[in-house]
Motif scaffolding. Sequence first.
Motif, PDB file in Angstrom:
ATOM      1  N   GLU A   1      21.252  -7.420  10.990  1.00 13.09           N
ATOM      2  CA  GLU A   1      22.715  -7.638  10.961  1.00 13.09           C
ATOM      3  C   GLU A   1      23.147  -8.219   9.623  1.00 13.09           C
ATOM      4  N   CYS A   2      22.345  -9.150   9.123  1.00 10.68           N
ATOM      5  CA  CYS A   2      22.643  -9.789   7.829  1.00 10.68           C
ATOM      6  C   CYS A   2      22.582  -8.751   6.707  1.00 10.68           C
ATOM      7  N   ILE A   3      21.593  -7.878   6.764  1.00 13.93           N
ATOM      8  CA  ILE A   3      21.448  -6.818   5.753  1.00 13.93           C
ATOM      9  C   ILE A   3      22.693  -5.933   5.762  1.00 13.93           C
ATOM     10  N   GLU A   4      23.180  -5.665   6.972  1.00 12.85           N
ATOM     11  CA  GLU A   4      24.362  -4.814   7.091  1.00 12.85           C
ATOM     12  C   GLU A   4      25.591  -5.522   6.531  1.00 12.85           C
ATOM     13  N   LYS A   5      25.730  -6.794   6.892  1.00 13.95           N
ATOM     14  CA  LYS A   5      26.896  -7.565   6.457  1.00 13.95           C
ATOM     15  C   LYS A   5      26.999  -7.600   4.926  1.00 13.95           C
ATOM     16  N   TYR A   6      25.889  -7.829   4.275  1.00  9.68           N
ATOM     17  CA  TYR A   6      25.888  -7.880   2.811  1.00  9.68           C
ATOM     18  C   TYR A   6      25.895  -6.464   2.223  1.00  9.68           C
TER      19      TYR A   6
ATOM     20  N   ASN B   1      29.031  -4.400   1.212  1.00 17.64           N
ATOM     21  CA  ASN B   1      29.581  -4.679  -0.111  1.00 17.64           C
ATOM     22  C   ASN B   1      28.567  -4.424  -1.228  1.00 17.64           C
ATOM     23  N   ASN B   2      27.567  -3.630  -0.898  1.00 17.73           N
ATOM     24  CA  ASN B   2      26.521  -3.300  -1.877  1.00 17.73           C
ATOM     25  C   ASN B   2      25.766  -4.519  -2.388  1.00 17.73           C
ATOM     26  N   ASN B   3      25.720  -5.552  -1.594  1.00 15.56           N
ATOM     27  CA  ASN B   3      24.928  -6.720  -1.984  1.00 15.56           C
ATOM     28  C   ASN B   3      23.652  -6.773  -1.157  1.00 15.56           C
ATOM     29  N   PRO B   4      22.578  -7.298  -1.733  1.00 14.67           N
ATOM     30  CA  PRO B   4      21.395  -7.547  -0.913  1.00 14.67           C
ATOM     31  C   PRO B   4      21.601  -8.843  -0.138  1.00 14.67           C
ATOM     32  N   PRO B   5      20.899  -9.038   0.973  1.00 18.33           N
ATOM     33  CA  PRO B   5      20.987 -10.351   1.625  1.00 18.33           C
ATOM     34  C   PRO B   5      20.400 -11.406   0.675  1.00 18.33           C
ATOM     35  N   PRO B   6      20.840 -12.669   0.787  1.00 15.38           N
ATOM     36  CA  PRO B   6      20.399 -13.691  -0.176  1.00 15.38           C
ATOM     37  C   PRO B   6      18.885 -13.838  -0.290  1.00 15.38           C
TER      38      PRO B   6
ATOM     39  N   LYS C   1      17.864  -0.069   8.288  1.00 18.33           N
ATOM     40  CA  LYS C   1      17.460  -0.945   7.196  1.00 18.33           C
ATOM     41  C   LYS C   1      16.874  -2.221   7.802  1.00 18.33           C
ATOM     42  N   ARG C   2      15.651  -2.508   7.414  1.00 18.14           N
ATOM     43  CA  ARG C   2      14.955  -3.664   7.995  1.00 18.14           C
ATOM     44  C   ARG C   2      14.522  -4.618   6.888  1.00 18.14           C
ATOM     45  N   HIS C   3      14.408  -5.875   7.285  1.00 17.57           N
ATOM     46  CA  HIS C   3      13.897  -6.887   6.365  1.00 17.57           C
ATOM     47  C   HIS C   3      12.380  -6.777   6.305  1.00 17.57           C
ATOM     48  N   HIS C   4      11.855  -6.668   5.088  1.00 10.54           N
ATOM     49  CA  HIS C   4      10.409  -6.546   4.930  1.00 10.54           C
ATOM     50  C   HIS C   4       9.931  -7.594   3.922  1.00 10.54           C
ATOM     51  N   MET C   5       8.766  -8.150   4.175  1.00 14.96           N
ATOM     52  CA  MET C   5       8.251  -9.182   3.260  1.00 14.96           C
ATOM     53  C   MET C   5       6.901  -8.788   2.676  1.00 14.96           C
ATOM     54  N   ASN C   6       6.796  -8.900   1.356  1.00 17.44           N
ATOM     55  CA  ASN C   6       5.508  -8.714   0.676  1.00 17.44           C
ATOM     56  C   ASN C   6       4.935 -10.114   0.449  1.00 17.44           C
ATOM     57  N   LEU C   7       4.324 -10.640   1.506  1.00 17.76           N
ATOM     58  CA  LEU C   7       3.920 -12.052   1.468  1.00 17.76           C
ATOM     59  C   LEU C   7       2.885 -12.358   0.385  1.00 17.76           C
ATOM     60  N   GLU C   8       2.147 -11.338  -0.013  1.00 20.01           N
ATOM     61  CA  GLU C   8       1.081 -11.579  -0.995  1.00 20.01           C
ATOM     62  C   GLU C   8       1.628 -11.926  -2.383  1.00 20.01           C
TER      63      GLU C   8
ATOM     64  N   GLU D   1      21.497 -17.273   8.111  1.00 18.88           N
ATOM     65  CA  GLU D   1      21.332 -17.306   9.576  1.00 18.88           C
ATOM     66  C   GLU D   1      20.266 -18.305  10.022  1.00 18.88           C
ATOM     67  N   LYS D   2      19.726 -19.100   9.129  1.00 20.10           N
ATOM     68  CA  LYS D   2      18.614 -20.011   9.467  1.00 20.10           C
ATOM     69  C   LYS D   2      17.512 -19.246  10.178  1.00 20.10           C
ATOM     70  N   ASN D   3      17.232 -18.065   9.673  1.00 20.91           N
ATOM     71  CA  ASN D   3      16.308 -17.167  10.359  1.00 20.91           C
ATOM     72  C   ASN D   3      14.944 -17.111   9.689  1.00 20.91           C
ATOM     73  N   LEU D   4      14.781 -17.835   8.600  1.00 20.01           N
ATOM     74  CA  LEU D   4      13.498 -17.821   7.886  1.00 20.01           C
ATOM     75  C   LEU D   4      12.965 -19.238   7.742  1.00 20.01           C
ATOM     76  N   LYS D   5      11.640 -19.360   7.845  1.00 24.89           N
ATOM     77  CA  LYS D   5      11.023 -20.665   7.610  1.00 24.89           C
ATOM     78  C   LYS D   5       9.752 -20.430   6.806  1.00 24.89           C
ATOM     79  N   VAL D   6       9.671 -21.093   5.662  1.00 27.44           N
ATOM     80  CA  VAL D   6       8.473 -20.957   4.825  1.00 27.44           C
ATOM     81  C   VAL D   6       7.509 -22.081   5.170  1.00 27.44           C
ATOM     82  N   ASN D   7       6.324 -21.713   5.596  1.00 31.23           N
ATOM     83  CA  ASN D   7       5.297 -22.716   5.858  1.00 31.23           C
ATOM     84  C   ASN D   7       4.331 -22.771   4.684  1.00 31.23           C
TER      85      ASN D   7
END
Lengths: 275, 572
Positions: free
Chosen positions: B500-505, B508-513, B532-539, B553-559
């Motif tokens: 949803e966040c990806i769509e919202k941004y 307006n042709n912006n990436p999510p933050p 369109k999905r959020h993907h992470m290249n954690l390496e 969205e407080k949807n990410l937490k970095v450990n």
Amino acid sequence: MVFIKQVPDTKSKAGVNPDGTIDRARAKRMLNPFDRFALQKAIELKKENGAEVTCVTMGPPKAQEILIDAFDYGADYGILLTDKRLAASDTLATAYALSALAKYVGGVDIMITGLQTTDGDTAQVGPQIAERHNVPQITYCESMKVDNGKVIARRVVEGGHQKLESTLPVLITMANSAAPLAPKRFAEVAAVKEFLHHPEEREKRVKSVNLDDIGADASKAGLVGSPTVVGKTWKLGELGGSCVMYQGRSALDEVNELAEQLQKDDRGIGELING
Amino acid sequence: MAKIEYDVIVIGGGPSGLSAAHRIVDLAIENKSKLKVAVFDKGRRFGAHSMSGAVSNPRSIKKLFPDYETNGFPIEGVCSESYVTFMGKQSSWNIPSIFSPPDFNKKGYLILSQSNVAKWMASHLKEKVKTLDYRNTVVDLYRGFTASEIIYENGAVVGVKVDNTGEPERDNCYAKITVFADKGFLSQELIAKNDLANSSQTWAVGTKEIWKVEKDYSGKVWHTLGYPLLDGTFGGGFIYGLSGNRLAIGMVSGLDSKNPNIQPPQVLQNLKKHPMLQKMIAGGTVLSYAAAVIPEAGYYAVPKEFAVDGAVIVGDALGVMDIKGFSGMDKAMESGITAGETIFEALQKGDSSTKLLGAFKEKLMNGWVGKELKEARYFRHAFGVHKELLSSYIPSFVGNLDSFGPYIGGLVTILASPQAIPTAISAKKMMDGKADIGEISLKDDRTASDPAYKPEPLSEPAGYDKKSIYSTADVVFYANTHYHDGNEHIEEFDSETCSECIEKYGINNNPPPCVGDCTAEVHEVAEKDGGKRHHMNLENCVQCRTCELVCPEKNLKVNGAYHGSGPDFAGM
């Protein structure tokens, strides 16, 4: 018994002389990466068969670092063979000294080595130790287990695998397709730190010996015991280069753009990157 | 297996945590008391995850190591020339010292690599206790071990679970007092649980490259403003001349920006495109890259209490950084030293409750740290109140500087917008702490980005050497990042929220933050399952935590990365 070696850290440029030779005193050090597979196998045997794991190494006093490191992974004992007379040993002299050390310790069922080292790259020392002990050897071993006093192993051969069985004692060199070394566990490391603080405990588990201690013949070790003659060394040149990234909407776009760039003015890839 | 127990454990081997450990050990040696201390750092070695500018006032270093000039303490240089430089797109202007704030003059300060400082402080700590009787003093350093969870007993902190792949109980580490010097990785939970937050923190993200260059710039220090940050984002650049013909080049960008697509590594590349920088790095090579976040809010964002039963918080986890004086490391170290003193007293009295540990806050805030933080309390806020400073006046001056030079350019800027003068005067009053507007409450950075933000295309300086500029993917290579198999250190709580966040941004042709502000090409928007999905290249991750801080969205937490994974900021 696991034979391990401290080698110059390949990720660090410290201690590399302008002519490409290595100043070992200045170089950063690490456990030979191939030995990590050997150590892992030994730790597995400890867990599965209740084996006692002794790591041995040959080198300057600082090489004790890798024995301590091996404790963190779960090894039980460490022995360092250190002697000025061992300097400049080739594989014949190294295998002699290490097999003398193994005989001095005695009672070894399974000797495990890495495939080769990153500094010597010969893969000769493991097999030579087996020959000197007159025991069977299984090289390029990918996996193994001990069952009923026998070793059942799978080794990598050209074009496939070979499964074989051997009696004990045996020497095994682990291929780098074997199970990688599992990360250190906190509780294990904490226990090692605890025993290292106590000098009397430390002495029980880490030993340092010289050629006389193990009853080895100094004329068969070091430079005098090494028939290898280094004829010439030369520098192969620098690694490196640069990279151009194409980012398009799709992989097809990216490939098309690359092809276009390559065709433009009839340039080759080398020119494209460097020009 | 026996319970693993220490008197004090320090979570995080940066300057603040190691200062606390040093002070405690010093006091134990002085008083001949029995003590067991452990310090944990998640990096593969101490300093691997630690980076900063850094030009630092040596006051705290001197306090902790009176012989720091001769005892091997790693100094990259002593500042001999200090400039505040206004960057146009082509020209640059060293602001005469009478116009630039005295805090910006760094003459005599130390130029440091925080990574080297952390590495040295850790090994020096071991050195201190080497000759002592192990039955009295024990210092254990755990590198590559991450505290993954706080252990409570009756509400009090009694230790941490080590390594999130560890076995419960067996891999726990207990302590009478736990020091959180972890930049918030775990301590944010402690602050939330005990309701200690005063106001949200305002974070900035810093990126830095070290270059080997042809000319010797050692001892020279530039702090820059203007180009390339012309989108209203708070921040600036720095260039520090290090020993051995090396240059540290960095950019700091405030995360309270409207722009959801800051691209911190590219802001740094843009700075490098400037003719002044191009001249400096010509013929040079990049040695390393690093990124980290900086708590910039200061005075009003420090927690209500600095301690809870069984634990103390220090350094960036507290937020004692002072952006007005670019003073982070000295204050972080002072917080560690002060905490160390309070902790030692508490241990002596056998009481690790808030009653004794709580005194740490008073002691720190009544001293020079608190005094300077108070003076600078509105510095950062002034730019939020007077947004036109960053969004209008500075960009306009950048253009006029290129066309007319500093003085006439300044005049042109003022003539075009005469209100710039009263604004600047009012902002200056706030920055100096002379206007008193009472307590301020800051908004979360995650609320700042505007999905509909339209960036103005940045016209680039002409004629830069393309080979000196890197794509983000290329520059991340220089952070020496390595992850062991199976690491999953960033949690994404709900993938639908991300979509949803990806769509919202995206409308307006912006990436999510998380994507736009990432320092290491970890986050991306990928086409998957027809959407369109959020993907992470954690390496790739360098553990900077920017994504967590800007996620609307407080949807990410970095450990914390575990098993010694993550970057290696050697020398950064």
